[in-house]
Design an enzyme around this catalytic site. Structure first.
Site, PDB file in Angstrom:
ATOM      1  N   ASP A  32      -2.778   1.709   2.696  1.00  0.00           N
ATOM      2  CA  ASP A  32      -2.103   1.955   3.954  1.00  0.00           C
ATOM      3  C   ASP A  32      -1.729   0.576   4.521  1.00  0.00           C
ATOM      4  O   ASP A  32      -2.300  -0.431   4.099  1.00  0.00           O
ATOM      5  CB  ASP A  32      -3.102   2.694   4.853  1.00  0.00           C
ATOM      6  N   ASP A 283      -7.314   3.464   7.041  1.00  0.00           N
ATOM      7  CA  ASP A 283      -8.171   3.250   8.219  1.00  0.00           C
ATOM      8  C   ASP A 283      -7.992   4.314   9.290  1.00  0.00           C
ATOM      9  O   ASP A 283      -8.834   4.437  10.168  1.00  0.00           O
ATOM     10  CB  ASP A 283      -7.826   1.903   8.866  1.00  0.00           C
ATOM     11  N   ASP A 287      -4.601   8.833   7.732  1.00  0.00           N
ATOM     12  CA  ASP A 287      -4.885   8.649   6.301  1.00  0.00           C
ATOM     13  C   ASP A 287      -5.899   9.663   5.790  1.00  0.00           C
ATOM     14  O   ASP A 287      -6.169   9.731   4.585  1.00  0.00           O
ATOM     15  CB  ASP A 287      -5.456   7.240   6.046  1.00  0.00           C
TER      16      ASP A 287
END
Ligand code: ADP
Ligand code: MG
Length: 445
Positions: A32, A283, A287
């Protein structure tokens, strides 16, 4: 068991031994961007307001908020319940101007109905007598321009787009701020400004990505942010341009995991292809679905609780180098498991025929029963000792160029090489041609 304990000593919370086993055979790792490849040392860059003096919204703003800071105040009010890294930049800036209680109701302004939409942004309702009720949104271009309940096609409204491109090219992250008066006839938010945020890349990100690539991993970047910013970050950390997916919704991130799993790994012969094992490192709340869908979900320790819950591995110190350490450790643990099999089997295969007296007619030798019993016990001792030796595991140092320094002594290096040699797949990862990049069909925000 020993492996998870060793992981814990090196800053990796591994939720079960099976995770380490999955980890050793990873082919792909998706990172990410915001809060993962970039750290949380975010700061507000600049404010670009498109409000004019006669705009109605200005009539209800508390007098302590100067015209040049209206955008910041409105955005900070909407962000006040968010844990997002971009929210942090806005909130810190607001607190430095008005102090911690900047959302306190003053001059009759009431703020309510906070809403967080992962991967898109945040909103709040603001109201005051004779001012009306306003919805303030902060986030992506599409989210801020979409209507109250229905998503409208806002592509015609280009307010802020020119400034946004310019800021992004200069390496800033851009968030849009919009306002919609609830009793107005308009059904889509009017962009009242954009904010730029400086979101620096984590110091360990580049060396971690390079190290993973050297260990044969196909590294991807997947983000809800704009393509220009995503590509800039990818090139700085060493992720190939073709492995970047931007503007992706939380469900889209999970779709990408599935797609990459289905895309077989091209074997050297080029003939067979197998399902690839995919890890996701993230995080945020946005996600969580992808972390759960991946073969191994890895959460940044400083990330949101939802991500930490959904993941199989937590990077307690939030260091990206620990992703490399986890992979390295898992490959060594797996090799130990194989060598344990070998030792346990070889004792039995060699000694049982002797103990049973199979060769007695030829050699006049048979292992005495008490000695055979001792050897049986010794095979278990060797397996346990081999496993416990794992406690001597030393984490490799990850160098700037992505090479691993696995220990000081020459013999230790040779030992580590021997342990990991059969598991190294340097340079063999490739994707088969089928359907890798119709990523445009992924769920975009
Ligand atoms: P990433 O996938 O890189 O972690 P996110 O999915 O968290 O990024 O966010 C994607 C985009 O959504 C951001 O670039 C931003 O425009 C917008 N966004 C999401 N949450 C917020 C928020 N709390 N404040 C402002 N913008 C946000
Ligand atoms: Mg994130």
């Amino acid at each position: 068991m020993v492996g998870t304990g060793v992981g814990a000593r090196h800053g990796l919370l591994i939720k079960g031994g099976a995770v380490l086993e999955n980890m050793h055979s990873l082919d792909v790792i998706i990172f990410d961007k915001t809060g993962t490849l970039t750290n949380k040392k975010v700061v507000l860059g600049s404010q670009h307001s498109f409000l004019s003096d006669d705009d109605q919204i200005l009539h209800g703003i508390p007098s302590r908020v100067s015209n040049k800071n209206v955008l910041l105040w409105l955005a900070a009010c909407a962000e006040s319940q968010s844990e997002h890294p971009l929210a942090l930049a806005v909130l810190n800036a607001a607190k430095s101007v008005w102090g911690d209680d900047f959302t306190q109701s003053d001059e009759g302004v009431r703020i309510e109905n906070y809403r967080i939409v992962p991967g898109s942004g945040v909103e709040c309702y603001m109201k005051k007598d004779h001012w009306g009720m306003w919805i303030i949104r902060v986030g992506t271009r599409e989210w801020t321009k979409s209507g109250n309940s229905v998503s409208l096609d806002s592509s015609n409204d280009t307010t802020g787009d020119e400034e946004a491109v310019d800021l992004r090219l200069r390496g800033h992250v851009v968030v849009y701020v919009s306002a919609l008066r609830l009793d107005s006839v308009a059904r889509s938010g009017q962009v009242i400004g954009i904010l730029s945020v400086l979101d620096p890349i984590d110091g360990d990100a580049r060396s971690a990505v390079l190290a993973l690539k050297k260990l044969g991993i196909d590294v991807w970047l997947c983000t809800g942010d704009h393509e220009i910013t995503a590509r800039a970050v990818a090139s700085k950390v060493g992720i190939d341009d073709g492995n970047v997916c931007a503007g992706i919704s939380p469900e889209g991130k999970a779709d990408l995991v599935t797609r990459l799993q289905k895309t077989g790994r091209a074997e050297k012969s080029g003939a067979s292809s197998t399902r690839r094992r995919v890890a996701m490192v993230g995080d945020g709340i946005n996600d969580a679905v992808a972390l759960a869908r991946a073969d191994v979900g890895i959460a940044i320790g400083a990330g949101t609780e939802v991500a930490v819950e959904a993941a199989d591995v937590v990077l307690v110190k939030s260091s990206l180098h620990d992703v490399v350490v986890g992979l390295h450790l898992s490959r060594i643990v797996f090799h130990r498991i194989l060598s344990n099999f070998f030792w346990a089997m070889s004792y039995n295969v060699l000694a049982i025929p002797f103990a049973a007296g199979l060769f007695f007619p030829l050699t006049n030798f048979r292992i005495p029963p008490e000695f055979a019993g001792a050897m049986m016990a010794f095979s278990s001792v060797s397996v346990v000792t081999n496993s416990l030796l794992l406690r001597r595991y030393r984490r490799p140092e990850i160098l700037e160029d992505g090479n691993l320094d696995e220990g000081e002594s020459f013999w230790w290096k040779i030992w580590m090489r021997m342990l990991t040699l059969p598991l190294r797949r340097e340079g063999t990862v490739d994707t088969t041609g089928e359907d890798v990049l119709p990523l445009k069909q992924l769920n975009m925000v």
